[in-house]
Design an enzyme around this catalytic site. Structure first.
Site, short mmCIF file in Angstrom:
data_model
loop_
_atom_site.label_atom_id
_atom_site.label_comp_id
_atom_site.label_asym_id
_atom_site.label_seq_id
_atom_site.Cartn_x
_atom_site.Cartn_y
_atom_site.Cartn_z
N LYS A 1 21.74 -39.84 38.87
CA LYS A 1 21.43 -38.62 39.01
C LYS A 1 20.06 -37.92 39.18
O LYS A 1 19.72 -37.04 39.89
CB LYS A 1 21.93 -37.91 37.31
CG LYS A 1 23.26 -38.30 37.27
CD LYS A 1 24.04 -37.92 36.03
CE LYS A 1 25.27 -38.19 35.76
NZ LYS A 1 25.84 -38.16 34.41
N ASP B 1 27.58 -29.89 32.84
CA ASP B 1 28.83 -30.76 32.61
C ASP B 1 29.98 -29.99 32.55
O ASP B 1 31.06 -30.72 32.81
CB ASP B 1 28.43 -31.97 31.46
CG ASP B 1 27.74 -32.80 31.75
OD1 ASP B 1 28.08 -33.76 32.92
OD2 ASP B 1 26.75 -33.50 31.16
N GLN C 1 23.52 -37.39 28.35
CA GLN C 1 24.45 -38.49 29.18
C GLN C 1 25.36 -39.18 27.68
O GLN C 1 24.73 -39.61 26.90
CB GLN C 1 23.46 -39.72 29.49
CG GLN C 1 24.61 -40.70 30.22
CD GLN C 1 25.19 -40.21 31.47
OE1 GLN C 1 24.85 -39.47 32.39
NE2 GLN C 1 26.19 -40.76 31.69
N1 GUN Z 1 29.50 -40.30 30.84
C1 GUN Z 1 30.53 -40.35 31.57
N2 GUN Z 1 30.68 -39.49 32.49
C2 GUN Z 1 29.86 -38.56 32.05
C3 GUN Z 1 29.51 -37.20 32.57
O1 GUN Z 1 30.15 -36.85 33.62
N3 GUN Z 1 28.52 -36.57 31.99
C4 GUN Z 1 27.65 -36.98 31.09
N4 GUN Z 1 26.87 -36.31 30.40
N5 GUN Z 1 28.05 -38.05 30.66
C5 GUN Z 1 29.09 -39.09 31.10
#
Ligand code: GUN
Length: 284
Positions: free
Chosen positions: A52, A119, A96
């Site tokens: 990311k 998200d 996350q």
């Molecule tokens: N963990 C697995 N997929 C995601 C996601 O798309 N966003 C976040 N914040 N955590 C995750």
């Protein structure tokens, strides 16, 4: 059979975000900023967070990483989110998941300013998605839709079967397919006759989290198969929820793992962060 190249489509999406960002930075003299919060040292989360941050660099965003120890308390985490909510130069906040067990992820998500919730996990944003009037699309489902569009795969009127009902993928995935007039079935661990239901699918989305769960006998000839899984097989090798080698010859289109849905999730995150930046700065 055609393989849907998530890397290629995500590169196109990121390039369009990069070009728009470049123009905005030139015109307004401010840069979009994303805060990425990671708690503890889950190795998979570490890889996602690094990817990311790399994507932010590529498209010209600032990114700030907040790596907190596994023992972080709920209060400390909420304090951090609160601080980030108030920072003008941070447009998106991503915590996350999964968080260590002692932390309440629901409370953390609800503490994020919905305008910075890139998200689209906050109840306000989930509600807006249900109503079909949203600012942010959930990253993985939106990435899947982008792939379908990119390969001119129609959804309207087709049988769409989603396996998995998580808040992050399965449920919003069903909703986005429905918005495009698909006939949607969401399956889960209590579904009876799963194989028969899957065999109806023109578009089959696997989001179960079990390696090679979807086998060839569950796939209709000519179906489009989308694999959201990120699993490890019996040899520890990265694989998806679909038994790719045996399923691929039955499909019209299929996504590989890696190089399928994964890169698309990050591309949508970049789109959402740019959208958040524009919303917060009243830029059309
Ligand atoms: N963990 C697995 N997929 C995601 C996601 O798309 N966003 C976040 N914040 N955590 C995750």
């Amino acid at each position: 059979m055609q393989i849907i190249d998530g890397k290629k489509v995500s590169a196109q999406v990121k390039e369009s975000v990069r070009l728009e960002t470049e123009a905005l930075v030139k015109n307004y003299g401010i840069t979009p900023g994303l805060a990425v919060v990671i708690v503890g040292d889950d190795p998979a989360s570490r890889v996602y967070v690094n990817n990311k941050k790399k994507a932010c660099e590529l498209v010209g965003f600032r990114s700030e990483e907040y790596a907190l120890p596994a023992e972080t308390t709920q209060e400390e985490l909420l304090d951090l989110v609160n601080t980030l909510n108030g920072k003008k130069d941070i447009n998106g906040i991503l915590v996350q998941l999964p968080l260590p067990k002692h932390l309440d992820d629901k409370a953390v998500i609800e503490s994020i300013d919905p305008q910075k919730d890139v998200d689209a996990f906050h109840a306000v944003n989930v509600g807006k998605i249900m109503l079909g009037e949203y600012d942010f699309l959930p990253c993985t489902p939106a990435g899947v839709m982008e792939m379908l569009h990119s390969y001119d795969i129609p959804v309207e009127g087709r049988e769409c079967v989603v396996i998995g009902r998580s808040n992050i993928v399965g449920k919003p995935m069903g909703m986005l397919l429905l918005h495009e007039n698909g006939t949607v079935t969401i399956c889960h661990s209590r579904t009876r006759n799963l194989r028969e239901v899957c065999l109806r699918a023109d578009i089959l989305v696997a989001a179960v989290g079990r390696p090679k769960f979807v086998t060839a006998d569950m796939v209709k000839e000519g179906a489009v198969v989308i694999d959201v899984g990120m699993d490890r097989d019996e040899n520890g090798k990265l694989c998806g929820d679909v038994d790719f080698e045996n399923v691929k010859d039955k499909c019209s289109y299929i996504t590989p793992v890696p190089g399928g849905v994964g890169p698309m999730t990050i591309a949508t995150l970049m789109k959402n962060t740019l959208k958040a930046f524009k919303l917060q700065n009243n830029i059309k």
